[in-house]
Every structure is written in C-alpha cells, then in structure tokens.
Design a protein around this motif. Structure first.
Motif, PDB file in Angstrom:
ATOM      1  N   TYR A 415       0.987  -1.505   0.073  1.00 18.51           N
ATOM      2  CA  TYR A 415       0.179  -0.139   0.078  1.00 18.51           C
ATOM      3  C   TYR A 415       0.956   1.414   0.017  1.00 18.51           C
ATOM      4  O   TYR A 415       0.102   2.256  -0.257  1.00 18.51           O
ATOM      5  CB  TYR A 415      -0.934  -0.382   1.202  1.00 18.51           C
ATOM      6  CG  TYR A 415      -2.353   0.720   0.971  1.00 18.51           C
ATOM      7  CD1 TYR A 415      -3.234   0.592  -0.289  1.00 18.51           C
ATOM      8  CD2 TYR A 415      -2.728   2.347   1.990  1.00 18.51           C
ATOM      9  CE1 TYR A 415      -4.564   1.503   0.526  1.00 18.51           C
ATOM     10  CE2 TYR A 415      -3.310   3.216   1.758  1.00 18.51           C
ATOM     11  CZ  TYR A 415      -4.771   2.143   1.154  1.00 18.51           C
ATOM     12  OH  TYR A 415      -5.187   3.497   0.795  1.00 18.51           O
ATOM     13  N   ILE A 416       1.984   0.928   0.289  1.00 23.29           N
ATOM     14  CA  ILE A 416       3.362   2.228   0.453  1.00 23.29           C
ATOM     15  C   ILE A 416       3.628   3.044  -0.836  1.00 23.29           C
ATOM     16  O   ILE A 416       3.917   1.791  -1.671  1.00 23.29           O
ATOM     17  CB  ILE A 416       3.825   1.462   1.361  1.00 23.29           C
ATOM     18  CG1 ILE A 416       3.704   0.898   2.589  1.00 23.29           C
ATOM     19  CG2 ILE A 416       4.887   2.786   1.219  1.00 23.29           C
ATOM     20  CD1 ILE A 416       2.857   2.883   3.141  1.00 23.29           C
ATOM     21  N   ARG A 417       4.009   3.533  -1.428  1.00 21.82           N
ATOM     22  CA  ARG A 417       4.529   4.090  -2.912  1.00 21.82           C
ATOM     23  C   ARG A 417       5.474   3.723  -2.923  1.00 21.82           C
ATOM     24  O   ARG A 417       5.655   3.348  -4.760  1.00 21.82           O
ATOM     25  CB  ARG A 417       4.066   5.501  -3.187  1.00 21.82           C
ATOM     26  CG  ARG A 417       2.088   5.886  -2.649  1.00 21.82           C
ATOM     27  CD  ARG A 417       2.771   7.304  -4.121  1.00 21.82           C
ATOM     28  NE  ARG A 417       3.453   8.483  -3.862  1.00 21.82           N
ATOM     29  CZ  ARG A 417       3.140   9.900  -3.195  1.00 21.82           C
ATOM     30  NH1 ARG A 417       1.862   9.697  -2.935  1.00 21.82           N
ATOM     31  NH2 ARG A 417       3.664  10.390  -2.990  1.00 21.82           N
ATOM     32  N   GLU A 422       1.497  -0.503  -6.157  1.00 28.22           N
ATOM     33  CA  GLU A 422       0.292   0.446  -5.854  1.00 28.22           C
ATOM     34  C   GLU A 422      -0.072   0.981  -7.312  1.00 28.22           C
ATOM     35  O   GLU A 422      -1.117   1.354  -7.995  1.00 28.22           O
ATOM     36  CB  GLU A 422       0.025   1.232  -4.648  1.00 28.22           C
ATOM     37  CG  GLU A 422       1.128   2.611  -4.557  1.00 28.22           C
ATOM     38  CD  GLU A 422       0.751   3.475  -4.306  1.00 28.22           C
ATOM     39  OE1 GLU A 422      -0.679   4.615  -5.167  1.00 28.22           O
ATOM     40  OE2 GLU A 422       1.652   4.087  -5.620  1.00 28.22           O
TER      41      GLU A 422
ATOM     42  N   LYS B 254       3.727   7.497   2.670  1.00 30.58           N
ATOM     43  CA  LYS B 254       3.596   7.552   1.956  1.00 30.58           C
ATOM     44  C   LYS B 254       2.886   6.840   0.788  1.00 30.58           C
ATOM     45  O   LYS B 254       3.407   5.742   0.587  1.00 30.58           O
ATOM     46  CB  LYS B 254       4.654   7.914   0.490  1.00 30.58           C
ATOM     47  CG  LYS B 254       4.632   9.958   0.854  1.00 30.58           C
ATOM     48  CD  LYS B 254       5.753  10.117  -0.121  1.00 30.58           C
ATOM     49  CE  LYS B 254       6.953  11.149   0.178  1.00 30.58           C
ATOM     50  NZ  LYS B 254       7.761  11.542  -0.666  1.00 30.58           N
ATOM     51  N   LYS B 255       1.002   6.830   1.316  1.00 38.02           N
ATOM     52  CA  LYS B 255       0.349   5.684   0.600  1.00 38.02           C
ATOM     53  C   LYS B 255      -0.857   5.518  -0.818  1.00 38.02           C
ATOM     54  O   LYS B 255      -1.096   7.278  -1.350  1.00 38.02           O
ATOM     55  CB  LYS B 255      -0.772   5.732   1.733  1.00 38.02           C
ATOM     56  CG  LYS B 255       0.575   5.540   2.962  1.00 38.02           C
ATOM     57  CD  LYS B 255      -0.749   5.024   4.469  1.00 38.02           C
ATOM     58  CE  LYS B 255      -2.257   6.103   4.466  1.00 38.02           C
ATOM     59  NZ  LYS B 255      -1.800   7.574   4.814  1.00 38.02           N
ATOM     60  N   MET B 256      -1.174   4.882  -0.997  1.00 31.75           N
ATOM     61  CA  MET B 256      -1.987   4.631  -2.196  1.00 31.75           C
ATOM     62  C   MET B 256      -3.449   5.775  -2.197  1.00 31.75           C
ATOM     63  O   MET B 256      -3.673   5.928  -3.125  1.00 31.75           O
ATOM     64  CB  MET B 256      -1.962   3.315  -2.416  1.00 31.75           C
ATOM     65  CG  MET B 256      -3.330   2.964  -3.528  1.00 31.75           C
ATOM     66  SD  MET B 256      -4.139   1.142  -3.640  1.00 31.75           S
ATOM     67  CE  MET B 256      -4.525   1.203  -5.901  1.00 31.75           C
ATOM     68  N   GLY B 257      -3.663   4.839  -0.480  1.00 34.67           N
ATOM     69  CA  GLY B 257      -4.755   6.534  -0.136  1.00 34.67           C
ATOM     70  C   GLY B 257      -5.181   6.498   1.281  1.00 34.67           C
ATOM     71  O   GLY B 257      -3.535   6.088   2.051  1.00 34.67           O
ATOM     72  N   ILE B 258      -5.693   6.747   1.602  1.00 36.54           N
ATOM     73  CA  ILE B 258      -6.007   7.190   3.106  1.00 36.54           C
ATOM     74  C   ILE B 258      -5.208   8.954   3.231  1.00 36.54           C
ATOM     75  O   ILE B 258      -4.965   8.503   4.341  1.00 36.54           O
ATOM     76  CB  ILE B 258      -7.090   6.200   4.629  1.00 36.54           C
ATOM     77  CG1 ILE B 258      -4.738   5.687   4.006  1.00 36.54           C
ATOM     78  CG2 ILE B 258      -8.038   5.433   3.828  1.00 36.54           C
ATOM     79  CD1 ILE B 258      -5.539   4.931   5.447  1.00 36.54           C
ATOM     80  N   ARG B 426      -8.909   3.447  -3.668  1.00 36.64           N
ATOM     81  CA  ARG B 426      -7.779   3.580  -3.530  1.00 36.64           C
ATOM     82  C   ARG B 426      -8.108   3.619  -2.460  1.00 36.64           C
ATOM     83  O   ARG B 426      -6.937   3.479  -1.018  1.00 36.64           O
ATOM     84  CB  ARG B 426      -6.824   4.738  -3.803  1.00 36.64           C
ATOM     85  CG  ARG B 426      -6.503   5.599  -5.481  1.00 36.64           C
ATOM     86  CD  ARG B 426      -5.348   6.715  -5.717  1.00 36.64           C
ATOM     87  NE  ARG B 426      -6.098   7.659  -5.506  1.00 36.64           N
ATOM     88  CZ  ARG B 426      -6.849   8.458  -4.385  1.00 36.64           C
ATOM     89  NH1 ARG B 426      -5.793   8.729  -3.203  1.00 36.64           N
ATOM     90  NH2 ARG B 426      -7.297   9.803  -4.417  1.00 36.64           N
ATOM     91  N   ASP B 427      -9.173   4.615  -1.631  1.00 38.88           N
ATOM     92  CA  ASP B 427      -8.967   4.066  -0.142  1.00 38.88           C
ATOM     93  C   ASP B 427      -9.432   2.651   0.666  1.00 38.88           C
ATOM     94  O   ASP B 427      -9.205   2.671   1.422  1.00 38.88           O
ATOM     95  CB  ASP B 427     -10.436   5.429   0.723  1.00 38.88           C
ATOM     96  CG  ASP B 427      -9.603   7.077   0.592  1.00 38.88           C
ATOM     97  OD1 ASP B 427      -8.303   7.002  -0.231  1.00 38.88           O
ATOM     98  OD2 ASP B 427     -10.372   7.608   0.481  1.00 38.88           O
ATOM     99  N   ARG B 429      -8.514  -0.329  -0.360  1.00 35.51           N
ATOM    100  CA  ARG B 429      -7.638  -0.667  -0.864  1.00 35.51           C
ATOM    101  C   ARG B 429      -6.926  -1.549   0.696  1.00 35.51           C
ATOM    102  O   ARG B 429      -6.660  -2.605   0.684  1.00 35.51           O
ATOM    103  CB  ARG B 429      -7.032  -0.688  -2.166  1.00 35.51           C
ATOM    104  CG  ARG B 429      -5.748  -1.761  -2.212  1.00 35.51           C
ATOM    105  CD  ARG B 429      -6.567  -2.510  -3.023  1.00 35.51           C
ATOM    106  NE  ARG B 429      -5.154  -3.608  -3.474  1.00 35.51           N
ATOM    107  CZ  ARG B 429      -5.287  -4.755  -2.846  1.00 35.51           C
ATOM    108  NH1 ARG B 429      -5.647  -4.648  -1.583  1.00 35.51           N
ATOM    109  NH2 ARG B 429      -3.668  -5.297  -3.100  1.00 35.51           N
ATOM    110  N   ILE B 430      -7.298   0.201   1.226  1.00 35.59           N
ATOM    111  CA  ILE B 430      -6.577  -0.791   2.244  1.00 35.59           C
ATOM    112  C   ILE B 430      -7.080  -1.627   3.189  1.00 35.59           C
ATOM    113  O   ILE B 430      -5.878  -2.759   4.483  1.00 35.59           O
ATOM    114  CB  ILE B 430      -6.232   0.199   3.289  1.00 35.59           C
ATOM    115  CG1 ILE B 430      -4.927   0.586   5.185  1.00 35.59           C
ATOM    116  CG2 ILE B 430      -6.718   1.170   4.293  1.00 35.59           C
ATOM    117  CD1 ILE B 430      -3.793  -0.060   3.610  1.00 35.59           C
TER     118      ILE B 430
END
Lengths: 576, 576
Positions: A415-417, A422, B254-258, B426-427, B429-430
């Motif tokens: 989930y981390i870029r 992702e 740094k994440k895909m979402g949230i 994106r949100d 997915r977590i």
C-alpha cells in the motif's frame, strides 16, 4: 530495487513450440524466422528494462506538468523517447512502403507488452502514433500521406486521437466540435476535447491530432461525424512545419494513474485541419485507429500483470515471515505459504496464456494483411475481429486483478508508494476504461462479432479449439472441452438475443470466452512442454493449476449468462 | 456535487422487519428500542453527510503533513473531530461504567458504516481509539484505567496501535522493539514501528499508543511479546499530562490512499511506558484490540461500497449516453443499459446483505457481553468469533470490487480525480490489508474458527441458516440451500486438513462462506419484504438478482476448494 526481467524464454518457447512461428509466417513474412524474432525481442527487452523501467516510479511521482501552456514530461522521458526513435522502434512493424521495417506484428505486440510492463505512460506515445498512422494509411489523401506519414512512422512526430468530449464518450453521436470548410481543402476546427492522451509533450517534432468533428451540413448522430487531421504545427511556405496551429492545452487531467502521460483537455479554436476520408464517415476511420489500439490496450493489462508478478514473486522469495507448514522452520520465505502461491499462480496462469493468445492473434493479423490467398486473409481478418474485444477487455480486467493480487503479496508494504506495487494497480485501471470501456467491448463481441458470417466465424474458432483439444487427453484438455461445451451452449442461446438480453449477458460471456481461449492455449502449451526442463515442468504445473482452480469459473459464468435480462430490468430506474 | 444519503430506510427495515431488534435486545439492553435506534442513526447520518463528506476530497488532495515533527491534518479535520467528540459520538456504545452511553453495538457498527462511507481517514481516529479502550478495559491495571480510560472513551484523547515493524508484519514473532523495566513500574520502550494509523495529529489531547515490545527476559517468538501503554504526554506532578514522552514521528507513510489519515513511522527512544496485562502475554491483549477492529474494518469495505453505489447510481440516472434498447430514444440515461444495471446491482446485492449480516453479528456481540444467561453469552461469543474473519475479509474484498465497479459506471470520468470515484478505490484497498491481511483472515476462519468446540460452532451456525431457509420456498431460499449444502460438504472435507491444504482452500472457502451467509440474509429480507412498497419491491428484485447472478459462484468456489493443495505446492520456489 526490483529489475524487470523480460520474458524472453517464454517468447522463445511460444514461437518455437506453440505458435510454430516459422510455419505460420512462411507465406506471410519470409525474411523473419524465430531466431531473428528472439534477437529483436531481446534487444527490446534490454531497452525496456534498462532505460524505461528506471523512469517509471519518478514519472509517477512527478507527473507531466503544464507550464505556460506547454507540457513538460517527467525527467528523462524526452531523452528516452529520442533514443527510442533513433533505434527505430516506432517503425518496427510498419510497412516498408511507408518507411517501416515490416517485421511481424507479433513483435510489435510483445514489444508493447514490455513497454507496458516497464512504463505504461511512455508506451502510450508510440502506441497512439501507430493508431494515427493506421488511419492515415487507410483513409487520408495522397497529399496528406506525403506530408505526414513518414515522420509519424519513424516516430519523429507523434499522433493523438481526439474523440471524447465531456458530453460524448461511449456515445460519439453527441459530439459538438465543428469543422467549417474554408474552400481550399482546409477546415476551421472548433471545440473542446477531453482525455486526449499524448495531446502535447516536449519531445520535439510535430503532434498530429486526428479530431472527430461535424461539418456544417452534417446529419445528426453518428452519420454526421467526420475525421480531421489537425497538426500542432502547420506547413510554412518553405515546406517546413513551423506555423503554430490555433489549438492549445486547456488543462492536464488529474488522474488516478499514468501520471507521466500528459492526458490533455484540448481546445481547438478555428484550428486548421484537413478531412481524412469521406465527409460524415469519420466513425469508420476512427474504428481503424481503435481496432489497432484495442489489441495494444489488452496487452497493457498483460504487461503490467507480468511485471507485477515478477516483482511479487521476487519479494515472496525474499520476505521472511511465518512458520513452515510442518512447523519446524521459522521464519520462512512467504513463497512457502500456500495462499501466497495461489495468488502468484493465479496471475501467472493468466499472463502466460494471455501472452500465447495475444501472439496467436497477432499472427492472424499478419496473415490478414499479407497472406497471398484472399480466402486465408479473410478468414484471419474475421478471427482478429472476433478476438479483439476479448483481448482488450479480458486482458485488462485480469491485468488489473493481477496487479491487485500482486500488491496483496506485499501486505502493508504493497500500500506504500515506494514499492511501486500500488502504481501498477493505478496504472492498470485505465486500460479497462479507455479505447471503449470493457462493457462496450463485451457488447461488441456479443452483438457484432458473434453474428459475423451468420455465426460461422465464431463456430469456426470453436472448431479450431476443439481440434487442438482433441489431440490430447491431459486434464487441462478435458476441462477446457467441458468449458467449451458450455460456451457453445450459451453462444447458441444468445443468437438473436435482444439488446437487453445481450447486454445482461455480455460481460460474463466475454469472460467465459476468454477462459476457454486461455484453456486452449494452456492445452497447447502443456502438450508442447514435454521435456524435463524447468520451463517445461513449470508449464505443466501452471496448466494443472489453471484447469483445477480457474476453469471451474466456467460453470458460474454460464449460469449467470443463462439468467437472462429479466432480473436486471425489473427494478425501476428511480429505485436505484 | 453528489451528497451522501444515509441508508436510514434500510436500517429501519432491518431493525424492524429482519433482525427483530426489540426482541433481540429485550434481555440485553432494555432501554433502547428500534425507534430510538433510528433517531440516533439519523443524527449520525446527518453528521456524516453534512460535516465529514465535504472534507473527504480535499483531505485526499492535501493529505496529512509532517511539519517540524508534528502532524498537520487537512483543513477542517481538527474542528470536525472536536465537534464529533462534543456530540458524544466516540462514547456511543461504550459501557456506562467507563463514561459511555451503553447503546447497542449495532449502532456503533452502522455509525462506522456511515463514517467510512463519507470519510474513511477521519473514521479511523475514533475507530482505533475504541480498540485501545477495549484492550485497556480487558487487560490494564486499575491505576492505568483510572488515568487513561475516561478521556479515551469520551474521545478527548485518541488511541493508536503500534504493532508492525518493517521486518514484522503478519509474523509478530519477529519484532525487535525492547522494553526495559525501570524498577518503579515504568518501562523504557525503544524501537521503530511502521504503519501506525493516527500515530500523531493536531486535534489536541493526549495520544495513547499501545506498543508491542519485548522485555529483557522474554523468550523468543510470540510468547515473548508484551503490551505497553506509551502516551504522547506523561503525567506531571500536578496530575496533568504535560510532559512530552520521548517518542516521535519519523515520517508519514506515502500511501495509495487514505491520504488524510496520518499513518506514521514512530520512533520510541527510551519512551516511558507501562505494562498492560501480564508480561509476555501481549499477543492476547493485542487480539482484544484486533477483534474489535476487525468487524469495524469489514464495515469500512461496506461503507465505501455503499457510498460508491449511491454516487454511481445517481450518475447513471443523469448521464445521457446511447440509445434505448428498442432504438426509439437517443440519448438515454445510462441506467437504462443492462450492463450498467448489472454493475450497480452487483454492488447493491452485497451492500444490503452485508449490512444485514453485520447487524446480525453486532446483535450477537451485545448478547455475548450482556445476556443474563451464561450459555447464551457463550453461544453468541462463539458466533462472533466465527463471523469476525468473514466480515473483515469478505466485506473488504467485495467493498473494493464494488468501488471498482462503481468507478467503471463513470467511464473515463471515473479515472479523473475530481469525481472522487477513484478515491473510493484507493481508500477501500487498505481495508483488505490492515488488521491482518485477508489471507490471514481466511486462515483464521479455516484453521482456528472451524475447529471451535470440535466443529459444533460452525455446524450450529449452518443449522441456524438452514432453519431460516426452510421457512420459505422462494428461489433465493432454494438456491441458498444448494450453496449451503456445498459449503457443508467442503467444511467436512477441510476437517483436520494440513496447513498447506487449509492455506490452499482458505480464501475461496471464506468467500463461499460469505456468499451463503449473504444468501441467508437475502432470504430473510425477501421473506420480510411482503408489502407493495418501493423498498419491499426493490428487496425482492435484488434478492432475485443475488440468487441468479451471484450465488452460482458457489459451484466454482467449491470446485476450487476441493482441488486441494497439490497443484499449489508442486512448483519449486525458484521456478516462481
């Protein structure tokens, strides 16, 4: 940092053992044999792995930017593009009549796989240019061809397709862009287009837009749409292209993914354009572009799935977590856990069958263009028409699902870029939508392709599959035969179906069709993999997995298809 | 701009017609009836729709930021949180013994649905605090309870769970954070944790971290892990909490979402902490938090699916594109197209059955806590244990798939950020990953929950379902009975299965289990929806859709489960 490994061994296996490349090309493209093809693919693979993959993460982070009305692509993109052109890659499969190298289309398609695997945003530039080339070859005047074709084929210039407007996507009948004849063959094109991939860039060279618009005397609806060539730079008096056309980038779309790709809102303000093809026949010309693009888009799903698989498999062999099944070792690499293997095998079973099926389809495309026998050409052409929506929709759906599965192998890190998993998910998502949504592809298959030649095309395809399945009694063949039988049944039941009945069944039907086609390819691969080598043993394993764990979906899909439209149409629109 | 519509009518239908709320709560929570429950839910829905949804898009664009070591949440979040606390929402279902309102857990769970639907990043703050509260109530000393419980229950302070390290995710045995006793009940906690939701923020108040670490005399592995309470602010001599503890935010992930949710890398540098529960028994305390969280995470998938459905349905009724099925009208709203309906109904069939099943599970949780009869408590507790991994994994998988489908309804516009559909994807997915990946949930179901009471718990649950199915001969009941029969068969076949065999089957098994449980809820809903009202008619339609188009998946899943582990384990690790 994971490095992309081009699937050269698999390409070789497919060309020599499964697709019998030399034989298939014997009457079509005599100068190329499997050895030469592999050499070309190896070279392409090096370029993708060494030059394009390293730009992919940063391209996502930086994105293309609009500065003072001009697009700035991410660091490294322009240089890489110039190298790509200098090495001749854009012209790989183009006809020598237009300056191309005339290599078989299968090489182009597998190059596209590797481009998509390493840098989808980048790969769209040459991809869209090829679509423009196809349309110009098929429909443009000799003058336009003389002026625009050669630099597009070489990639010195790039192409863009300007179809969609905010109120006209799937339904182009609603488009509003106008083209007013100026009396000298030129037209003044005015309107706004959205979602224009490669609409502008900083690679240098001209950018040739093919724009759908309405002439003043156009009848309403799709029969009033014409296609225009609208270049960023117009010819000057000296034969150069230096005069800026009155078109501009209104904005860059802010998207879920493919951030490096400049997807433009384009404004045409009495921009100068030339008609391509007949007035009011723009949709036919557009489909020339679209059909070429659709196979490529299918391959995008496959390419990303293959890259995501490679990265997830590599991680699974290194990441230590949990206990061995017998409880004696702890921690172990997660590749030992059955569920991690299930995820990886699900991806791989799609990727390898998809690669084979795409290759088979590409060979048909070459036969359709160049076989000396007209009947063979027609037969191959019909098979390509049949398979194009299947490749486009099934490969991009499964490509997206594969990217999601591969991301799951990474757990929280997925989930981390920074890991890039992702990004695969976000980038892969677009391919299910553009060049006609996958729902539109499914309707194309059911409502337009199944009826081809009164159903003879699809029946002929099923007969081809059946003949191959009958050559072996391996379990993969037996299971695929069962699925094919279901597919034949539902195909019969859909004959003459109403629009609603077709629409209700279409997406599940296309998925079932793809499942059978992949089972066919796994049968051919398993039958061809008879040596005791790691590659051949792996083919046997994955074929067995596909038979046991993926083909059973055929039952569910068939049941869903047979459910008909009543349940879907019963609810009042207001009740949604 | 789409406005979220809280599903109050559906809640009312479920409470009064399906779950028989008043009856179920009669011996558990006498002060609350369905009317009061609806009033509370209406109030909660207004808050979510009016205050939280409007912050959601901007929260995604801005994200939380780390400035000089402190987290700055996006505009509006801190104010909204303070209002949320002032209105008493964090304490909704907490026990009056600790300052809570003591309302039934079903209200908390449905509040969580609406929080997730409108602003998942926001909802995580109170969600994680509740997990911390559960752990403190169950395991902490009276001194710790006296100091920390009340402000956490009220939401004045927030909680965070610090479990994962870069080398220890699913497998916490590998964690390295140390806790050294200081001789006065305090410990010095040192180590780095990653993926820490709500690790810091700018809402004011203390932030209470529950940190897994090893004592110096800890045995290796999971039996050497202890849980520590490590507050951002330590008590001072005057009874205030003003002394900054030596813990800091190393970075934001740094994440895909949230993006609005500050997911922290936390560094503890001899931070002061207190043991919660027994030494080396931290995993048990952690599971107290995790189990509470897992139902909530399942609801996150459901909430996003419901919001995405609402927005997609609204768009489909407005977006004009294409021709009516009979060819007479053009353009028409895309809700007329069968495939658009298929996508929407697929989401809705999950959301409404999931909402009912989650509600049923929540009622069991209240019975497990508060029923006067110990045997009833134990029975309910076992049912919650059985269903928790199912709700967590199936709802988040289907929630993500639903978000993807809803995005597809928008075509190209779904890929553009401004519409918000890609943010749902994106949100959502977590939720498939955190609080134990869905693969881990599936193994929990198969390897730990099926064997409960020698299989009697799961058999008892199947008997409950069968009894309800036998009350009607509607097609949804008949089809669910068939699927239940398959589920019983594969359950039997998995009894005593090896680790690999369980792992090979687990994910498909959990999905089949969820499908049957949803079929059960659709049967109950259809049986209860006998009036000629729009809501009841819609229930009949969607139940029929679920029976015809979704339940057939049971066959494919059962076949895949029965395939066993051999195909998965055959391939050498190196061959992946």
């Amino acid at each position: 940092m994971y490095s992309y490994v081009p699937p050269i061994d698999d390409y070789r296996f497919l060309l020599t053992h499964v697709l019998r490349f030399d034989e298939a090309m014997a009457e079509v493209c005599k100068d190329v044999d499997a050895d030469l093809a592999i050499t070309v693919l190896e070279e392409a693979g090096r370029l993708c792995a060494d030059r394009l993959q390293p730009l992919n993460r940063e391209g996502d982070e930086q994105g293309s930017r609009l500065v003072d009305g001009a697009v700035i692509t991410p660091p490294g993109f322009a240089d890489a593009y110039r190298e790509f052109v200098a090495a001749g890659w854009p012209a790989l499969a183009a006809s020598p009549d237009h300056g191309g190298q005339g290599l078989p289309f299968i090489l182009q398609l597998w190059l596209d796989e590797m481009l998509s695997a390493t840098n989808l945003s980048f790969g769209l530039f040459p991809g869209l240019t090829r679509g423009a080339v196809e349309a110009i070859i098929a429909h443009a005047s000799e003058d336009l061809k003389a002026a625009y074709l050669a630099p597009l084929v070489s990639g010195e210039w790039t192409g863009a397709m300007a179809l969609t407007e905010s109120g006209a996507g799937t339904d182009l009948a609603l488009l509003k862009t106008k083209a007013v004849p100026l009396g000298d063959g030129r037209h003044a094109v005015t309107g706004q287009k959205i979602f224009i991939s490669s609409g502008d860039h900083d690679f240098g060279g001209n950018i040739v837009h093919l724009v759908l618009a309405r002439l003043p005397d156009a009848p309403p609806g799709v029969k009033g749409i014409s296609l225009f060539l609208v270049p960023k730079f117009l010819p000057d008096a000296d034969g150069g292209f230096t005069v800026r056309n009155s078109m501009s980038v209104g904005a860059l779309e802010k998207k879920m993914g493919i951030h490096a790709q400049p997807t433009c809102v384009m404004n045409y303000d009495e921009a100068t354009g030339w008609l391509v093809g007949e007035p009011h026949r723009g949709l036919a010309a557009m489909f020339t572009m679209m059909n070429a693009e659709r196979l490529m888009v299918g391959i995008q799903g496959l390419g990303i799935a293959g890259a995501a698989y490679g990265q997830a498999a590599s991680y699974a062999k290194e990441r230590l977590q949990g206990r061995s099944a017998d409880g004696t070792r702890n921690p172990v690499a997660i590749i030992e856990h059955a569920d991690v293997r299930r995820m990886l095998l699900t991806i791989r079973a799609f990727v390898e069958a998809g690669r084979a099926l795409a290759g088979w389809t590409a060979l048909q495309l070459d036969r359709a263009h160049a076989h000396p026998d007209a009947a063979e050409r027609a037969k191959a052409d019909a098979l390509v028409a049949l398979l194009t929506p299947v490749v486009k929709a099934a490969f991009t759906d499964m490509g997206f699902e594969s990217a999601v599965q591969a991301q799951q192998v990474f757990g929280g890190h997925g989930y981390i870029r920074e890991w890039g998993m992702e990004q695969y998910v976000r980038d892969a998502r677009i391919a299910q939508i553009y060049e006609g949504t996958n729902g539109v592809q499914a309707m194309d298959l059911v409502a337009r392709k199944l009826p081809l030649s009164g159903g003879a095309v699809v029946e002929g395809f099923f007969d081809l599959i059946a003949a191959d399945l009958d050559t072996t009694d391996m379990p993969i063949a037996t299971r695929t035969r069962e699925a094919l039988s279901k597919l034949r049944d539902v195909t019969t039941s859909l004959r003459g179906a109403s629009v609603d009945a077709s629409g209700a069944a279409a997406v599940d039907y296309l998925r079932l069709f793809a499942l059978v086609a992949m089972g066919w390819m796994w049968t051919r691969m398993a039958a061809a993999a008879q040596d005791d080598t790691p590659l051949h043993n792996a083919k046997q394993s994955v074929a067995a997995f596909f038979a046991q764990r993926m083909l059973p979906q055929a039952d569910a899909l068939a049941a869903s298809i047979m459910a008909g439209e009543t349940t879907l149409m019963a609810l009042e629109a207001d009740a949604f």
